[in-house]
Design an enzyme around this catalytic site. Structure first.
Site, PDB file in Angstrom:
ATOM      1  N   LYS A   1      35.556  27.700  57.494  1.00 37.99           N
ATOM      2  CA  LYS A   1      34.193  28.404  57.573  1.00 37.99           C
ATOM      3  C   LYS A   1      34.142  29.619  57.411  1.00 37.99           C
ATOM      4  CE  LYS A   1      32.436  24.287  60.294  1.00 37.99           C
ATOM      5  NZ  LYS A   1      32.276  23.948  61.741  1.00 37.99           N
TER       6      LYS A   1
ATOM      7  N   GLN B   1      32.552  25.986  67.785  1.00 33.24           N
ATOM      8  CA  GLN B   1      32.909  24.631  67.372  1.00 33.24           C
ATOM      9  C   GLN B   1      33.363  23.887  68.586  1.00 33.24           C
ATOM     10  OE1 GLN B   1      33.601  24.208  64.032  1.00 33.24           O
ATOM     11  NE2 GLN B   1      34.655  22.340  64.508  1.00 33.24           N
TER      12      GLN B   1
ATOM     13  N   ASP C   1      23.972  25.222  63.271  1.00 31.62           N
ATOM     14  CA  ASP C   1      24.408  23.883  63.316  1.00 31.62           C
ATOM     15  C   ASP C   1      23.363  22.659  63.470  1.00 31.62           C
ATOM     16  OD1 ASP C   1      27.165  23.006  63.136  1.00 31.62           O
ATOM     17  OD2 ASP C   1      27.554  24.084  65.116  1.00 31.62           O
TER      18      ASP C   1
HETATM   19  N1  GUN Z   1      32.994  19.452  65.205  1.00 27.65           N
HETATM   20  C1  GUN Z   1      33.065  18.607  64.392  1.00 27.65           C
HETATM   21  N2  GUN Z   1      31.843  18.764  63.576  1.00 27.65           N
HETATM   22  C2  GUN Z   1      31.313  19.970  64.087  1.00 27.65           C
HETATM   23  C3  GUN Z   1      30.117  20.633  63.331  1.00 27.65           C
HETATM   24  O1  GUN Z   1      29.410  20.291  62.338  1.00 27.65           O
HETATM   25  N3  GUN Z   1      29.835  21.669  64.162  1.00 27.65           N
HETATM   26  C4  GUN Z   1      30.461  22.045  65.034  1.00 27.65           C
HETATM   27  N4  GUN Z   1      30.008  23.335  65.951  1.00 27.65           N
HETATM   28  N5  GUN Z   1      31.443  21.587  65.781  1.00 27.65           N
HETATM   29  C5  GUN Z   1      31.811  20.297  65.002  1.00 27.65           C
END
Ligand code: GUN
Length: 295
Positions: free
Chosen positions: A54, A98, A121
């Site tokens: 990311k 995350q 998100d």
């Molecule tokens: N963990 C797995 N997928 C995601 C996501 O799309 N966003 C976040 N913040 N954590 C995750």
């Protein structure tokens, strides 16, 4: 029949080119650089690799990007304070924490703490609620990426029988919701299967479009799908390591066998994964744009 491979990697690349131009224009016209912070708690290898990807993409698109690594034993209070700091930081338009978080931290408290205007998100209940009633909001990145992939691959969703396997808040519930809405990439008849579904194959065999987010390797086998199905495989399972120490990944679908019956299928890796990251970037650009519109 051997399926057309839907390359999330290529579609994501197209969208990233579009975003890169948008970011340049935003900088030139308004002096605003989209800012994204990714907060990582602990060192879970999968989370480290997602957050790194990311950040790399944010950097490539010309964002102001901050990676904030916190120790596994950070207190809930300290994490909430950190989020508050970024809520107030004008250079930051998007905040991503995350998941999963260590057990001593209440995930929902953390999600609630993020300013809904910076919730790129799309996990905050304000955004979830707006999504359900079809109001403009930040859409969660994986479902948003799946919609874009279907639309850009020219797959007809209107009137289609869509079967979703998995009922998580991150993928299963939101993608089911989006695909039944009256919108492009929607208007489908949707069924959700989960761990208590009595006869999974009965449902998956009816699917024109099968979206699998079960979190278990190769649970969907060729005998569970019909000829011509479109398969979107959201699973990313680490099933071993190469001699060089690189993770070996596989999806939730038995790709080699199912691709012989499907009309189109996403690979793992190179399918949904790159789309998820790209939609996070799109949401962050949208968040930055909203600050321009407000000023
Ligand atoms: N963990 C797995 N997928 C995601 C996501 O799309 N966003 C976040 N913040 N954590 C995750």
């Amino acid at each position: 029949m051997s399926a057309k491979i839907i390359s999330g990697k290529e579609i994501a690349q197209q969208i990233r080119e579009e975003l890169k131009k948008e970011v340049e224009e935003m900088k030139a016209s308004y002096g605003i650089t989209p800012g994204l912070v990714t907060i990582l708690v602990g060192e879970n290898p999968a989370s480290v690799s997602y957050v790194t990807a990311k950040q790399r993409t944010a950097h490539e698109l010309g964002f102001y990007s901050v990676q904030d690594n916190q120790p596994e034993d950070i207190s809930e209070e300290a994490l909430l304070e950190l989020i508050d700091k970024y809520n107030k930081d004008e250079k930051i338009h998007g905040i991503l924490v995350q998941l999963p978080l260590p057990k001593h931290i209440d995930e929902s408290k953390v999600i609630y703490a993020i300013d809904p205007n910076k919730d790129v998100d799309g996990f905050h209940p304000v955004n979830v609620g707006k999504m359900v009633i079809g109001e403009p909001c930040f859409l969660p990145c994986t479902p948003h990426g799946i919609l874009e992939m279907l639309i850009r691959s020219g797959i007809e969703t209107s009137g289609a029988e869509v079967v979703v396997v998995g009922r998580s808040n991150i993928v299963g519930k939101p993608i089911a919701n989006l695909m039944l809405q009256k919108r492009e990439g929607g208007n489908a008849t949707v069924t959700i299967c989960h761990t208590r579904t009595k006869d999974m194959a009965f449902h998956t065999k009816r699917a024109d479009i099968l979206i699998v987010a079960a979190g278990r390797p190769k649970v969907i086998t060729a005998d569970m799908v019909k000829e011509g199905v479109v398969v979107i495989d959201v699973g990313v399972n680490r099933i071993g390591k190469t001699p060089e120490g690189k993770a070996i990944l596989c999806g939730d679908v038995d790709f080699d066998a199912v691709k012989e019956k499907a009309s189109a299928i996403t690979p793992v890796p190179g399918g949904v994964g790159p789309m998820t990251i790209t939609m996070l970037m799109k949401n962050t650009v949208q968040a930055a744009r909203q600050t321009i519109e407000k000023s």
